[in-house]
Design a protein around this motif. Structure first.
Motif, PDB file in Angstrom:
ATOM      1  N   PRO A 130      14.988  14.255 -18.786  1.00  0.00           N
ATOM      2  CA  PRO A 130      15.013  15.182 -17.641  1.00  0.00           C
ATOM      3  C   PRO A 130      13.692  15.170 -16.869  1.00  0.00           C
ATOM      4  N   TRP A 131      13.821  15.165 -15.563  1.00  0.00           N
ATOM      5  CA  TRP A 131      12.690  15.194 -14.644  1.00  0.00           C
ATOM      6  C   TRP A 131      11.739  14.005 -14.839  1.00  0.00           C
ATOM      7  N   GLU A 132      12.315  12.846 -15.058  1.00  0.00           N
ATOM      8  CA  GLU A 132      11.489  11.640 -15.160  1.00  0.00           C
ATOM      9  C   GLU A 132      10.933  11.293 -13.778  1.00  0.00           C
ATOM     10  N   VAL A 133       9.666  10.880 -13.740  1.00  0.00           N
ATOM     11  CA  VAL A 133       9.017  10.458 -12.499  1.00  0.00           C
ATOM     12  C   VAL A 133       8.551   9.013 -12.654  1.00  0.00           C
ATOM     13  N   CYS A 134       8.932   8.163 -11.698  1.00  0.00           N
ATOM     14  CA  CYS A 134       8.496   6.766 -11.666  1.00  0.00           C
ATOM     15  C   CYS A 134       7.634   6.565 -10.423  1.00  0.00           C
ATOM     16  N   HIS A 135       6.502   5.903 -10.589  1.00  0.00           N
ATOM     17  CA  HIS A 135       5.547   5.734  -9.497  1.00  0.00           C
ATOM     18  C   HIS A 135       5.586   4.324  -8.918  1.00  0.00           C
ATOM     19  N   SER A 136       5.092   4.196  -7.672  1.00  0.00           N
ATOM     20  CA  SER A 136       5.006   2.894  -7.016  1.00  0.00           C
ATOM     21  C   SER A 136       4.052   1.978  -7.798  1.00  0.00           C
ATOM     22  N   PRO A 137       4.206   0.649  -7.603  1.00  0.00           N
ATOM     23  CA  PRO A 137       5.065  -0.003  -6.616  1.00  0.00           C
ATOM     24  C   PRO A 137       6.532  -0.046  -7.046  1.00  0.00           C
ATOM     25  N   LEU A 138       7.402  -0.066  -6.046  1.00  0.00           N
ATOM     26  CA  LEU A 138       8.836  -0.150  -6.289  1.00  0.00           C
ATOM     27  C   LEU A 138       9.358  -1.491  -5.771  1.00  0.00           C
ATOM     28  N   ASP A 139      10.453  -1.954  -6.349  1.00  0.00           N
ATOM     29  CA  ASP A 139      11.109  -3.150  -5.830  1.00  0.00           C
ATOM     30  C   ASP A 139      12.587  -2.844  -5.572  1.00  0.00           C
ATOM     31  N   THR A 163       0.807  -1.219   0.000  1.00  0.00           N
ATOM     32  CA  THR A 163       0.000   0.000   0.000  1.00  0.00           C
ATOM     33  C   THR A 163       0.841   1.270   0.000  1.00  0.00           C
ATOM     34  N   ALA A 164       2.163   1.139  -0.019  1.00  0.00           N
ATOM     35  CA  ALA A 164       3.028   2.321  -0.013  1.00  0.00           C
ATOM     36  C   ALA A 164       2.824   3.134  -1.289  1.00  0.00           C
ATOM     37  N   GLU A 165       2.638   4.434  -1.132  1.00  0.00           N
ATOM     38  CA  GLU A 165       2.440   5.353  -2.264  1.00  0.00           C
ATOM     39  C   GLU A 165       3.689   6.220  -2.387  1.00  0.00           C
ATOM     40  N   CYS A 166       4.422   6.072  -3.483  1.00  0.00           N
ATOM     41  CA  CYS A 166       5.694   6.794  -3.585  1.00  0.00           C
ATOM     42  C   CYS A 166       6.025   7.116  -5.038  1.00  0.00           C
ATOM     43  N   ARG A 167       7.003   8.025  -5.179  1.00  0.00           N
ATOM     44  CA  ARG A 167       7.481   8.449  -6.500  1.00  0.00           C
ATOM     45  C   ARG A 167       8.987   8.635  -6.442  1.00  0.00           C
ATOM     46  N   ILE A 168       9.634   8.331  -7.553  1.00  0.00           N
ATOM     47  CA  ILE A 168      11.046   8.672  -7.731  1.00  0.00           C
ATOM     48  C   ILE A 168      11.105   9.811  -8.739  1.00  0.00           C
ATOM     49  N   VAL A 169      11.770  10.906  -8.364  1.00  0.00           N
ATOM     50  CA  VAL A 169      11.924  12.061  -9.248  1.00  0.00           C
ATOM     51  C   VAL A 169      13.401  12.192  -9.603  1.00  0.00           C
ATOM     52  N   MET A 170      13.697  12.102 -10.900  1.00  0.00           N
ATOM     53  CA  MET A 170      15.086  12.159 -11.365  1.00  0.00           C
ATOM     54  C   MET A 170      15.281  13.355 -12.287  1.00  0.00           C
ATOM     55  N   GLU A 171      15.899  14.402 -11.726  1.00  0.00           N
ATOM     56  CA  GLU A 171      16.233  15.548 -12.581  1.00  0.00           C
ATOM     57  C   GLU A 171      17.239  15.119 -13.643  1.00  0.00           C
ATOM     58  N   ARG A 172      18.212  14.316 -13.222  1.00  0.00           N
ATOM     59  CA  ARG A 172      19.188  13.726 -14.128  1.00  0.00           C
ATOM     60  C   ARG A 172      19.297  12.234 -13.808  1.00  0.00           C
ATOM     61  N   GLY A 173      19.770  11.464 -14.792  1.00  0.00           N
ATOM     62  CA  GLY A 173      19.984  10.044 -14.548  1.00  0.00           C
ATOM     63  C   GLY A 173      18.829   9.161 -14.952  1.00  0.00           C
TER      64      GLY A 173
END
Length: 372
Positions: A66-75, A52-62
């Motif tokens: 640019p500024w890619e956002v990845c949403h949960s679920p994460l492993d 049930t964890a709600e999260c995002r990864i925000v990557m300005e670089r890498g």
């Protein structure tokens, strides 16, 4: 952790009258031991092991762009491949899982509970950021481990870059710059532009509040009326004379129709009750309970449950449901439903009102029965 320290010695009344939704505020050493609230291992364990964890990864670089956002679920693979810099991981609703963030939630209860949203935890690598942006809500930001520099613009132009995964201002010209260390806190009113930049790895905790969108409220109530409205019959109108142009709809006819439609939305008491129930709706539904025991006294409160009380008449609004209740029931459910995260609570009373509420919420999955 005390409210006096949190507000820098200012009384809650003075804060609400002079600061709340008016101007930013910096408080040094607002929260003791903030660097101990969570560590990297526990944070990532929560994100990868909790469905049930709600999260995002925000990557300005890498990222892929640019500024890619990845949403949960994460492993664990997602965590292992995080960039070494210019990266931030945001986790919502941490007050529902961890005691220190639950205490932060309790700390701001001098503000009406219906305004509260959640405590978001932000973990950032070196130079990690979510960019210059504005929010439509108030927020307290507490610095955990590490440090971040925050730049603020008081009256930004609300123009945003296009084709990005995350909202970014086109023009950002800061008026204020504050560097926060562990335990420091800033308050930001709505629509103050802000940009936080991490120095090395760091954590911050955002105590966020809700912003009510009138369009969303009106649309929601209209949908509710469509589902619940009684049969209003058919429109009938006498015709006493021939009109000169058959394509004309008379003003009298339109007024009659408009008046009848408007009458369906004039029950202020019904609208007030609907708003309170709407505010109690969960962000997402919990798993439906397949096997609910016939009787139980012990249960855990789901992280999805939120509840409010409305007066005149006295009603309990919980998880999108509403119950007519007595004052004594209000006292009991307030105690039961404000338990600590993951705490098993028990009810041994015999109030039919309380038992009915508990059984209903267990059936919907908002209370999870536990063995005594």
């Amino acid at each position: 952790m005390t409210l006096d320290q949190f507000l820098g010695g200012m009384s809650p009344d003075v804060f609400l009258q002079t600061i709340w939704e008016k101007k930013p505020l910096l408080i040094r050493n607002a929260v003791e031991d903030a660097d101990t609230f969570i560590n990297k291992a526990l944070f990532f364990q929560h994100l990868t092991e909790n469905d049930t964890a709600e999260c995002r990864i925000v990557m300005e670089r890498g990222g892929s762009y640019p500024w890619e956002v990845c949403h949960s679920p994460l492993d664990e693979t997602d965590i292992q491949h995080l960039p070494e810099s210019y990266c931030t991981v945001l986790a919502q609703g941490m007050n529902r899982y961890f005691e220190p963030f639950h205490l932060l939630e309790k700390l701001v209860e001098f503000i009406p509970k219906w305004k509260f949203d959640d405590v978001m935890v932000s973990y950032a690598k070196d130079m990690g950021s979510v960019g210059a942006h504005t929010d439509r809500y108030s927020v307290f930001i507490v610095q955990g481990a590490g440090s971040r520099t925050w730049k603020l613009q008081l009256n930004p132009t609300q123009t945003f870059q296009e084709d990005l995964d995350i909202k970014q201002l086109v023009h950002f010209q800061p008026d204020i710059e504050w560097t926060l260390h562990s335990g420091d806190m800033i308050y930001l009113p709505p629509e103050v532009a802000h940009h936080g930049l991490s120095h090395g790895e760091s954590f911050s905790y955002s105590i966020g509040f809700r912003s009510l969108d009138f369009h969303e409220l009106i649309q929601g109530y209209a949908h509710h009326k469509i589902e619940t409205i009684q049969d209003h019959g058919f429109f009938k109108e006498s015709l006493n004379s021939v009109i000169s142009n058959p394509h004309v709809i008379s003003n009298t006819t339109l007024t009659k129709l408009a008046t009848h439609i408007a009458s369906a939305f004039k029950d202020t008491d019904e609208i007030k009750q609907w708003i309170a129930t709407y505010l109690s709706e969960p962000k997402e539904e919990p798993p439906f309970a397949d096997d609910v025991p016939e009787s139980y006294t012990h249960f855990r409160v789901s992280e999805h449950l939120r509840f409010f009380i409305s007066e005149s008449p006295l009603m309990l609004h919980v998880a999108g449901l509403k119950f007519s209740v007595s004052p004594s029931t209000v006292d009991v459910v307030t105690t039961l439903f404000t338990s600590q995260p993951n705490e098993v609570v028990h009810y041994t009373g015999r109030s039919e009102e309380v038992v009915h509420i508990i059984s209903t919420l267990c059936e919907y999955g908002f209370l999870i029965p536990r063995r005594s």
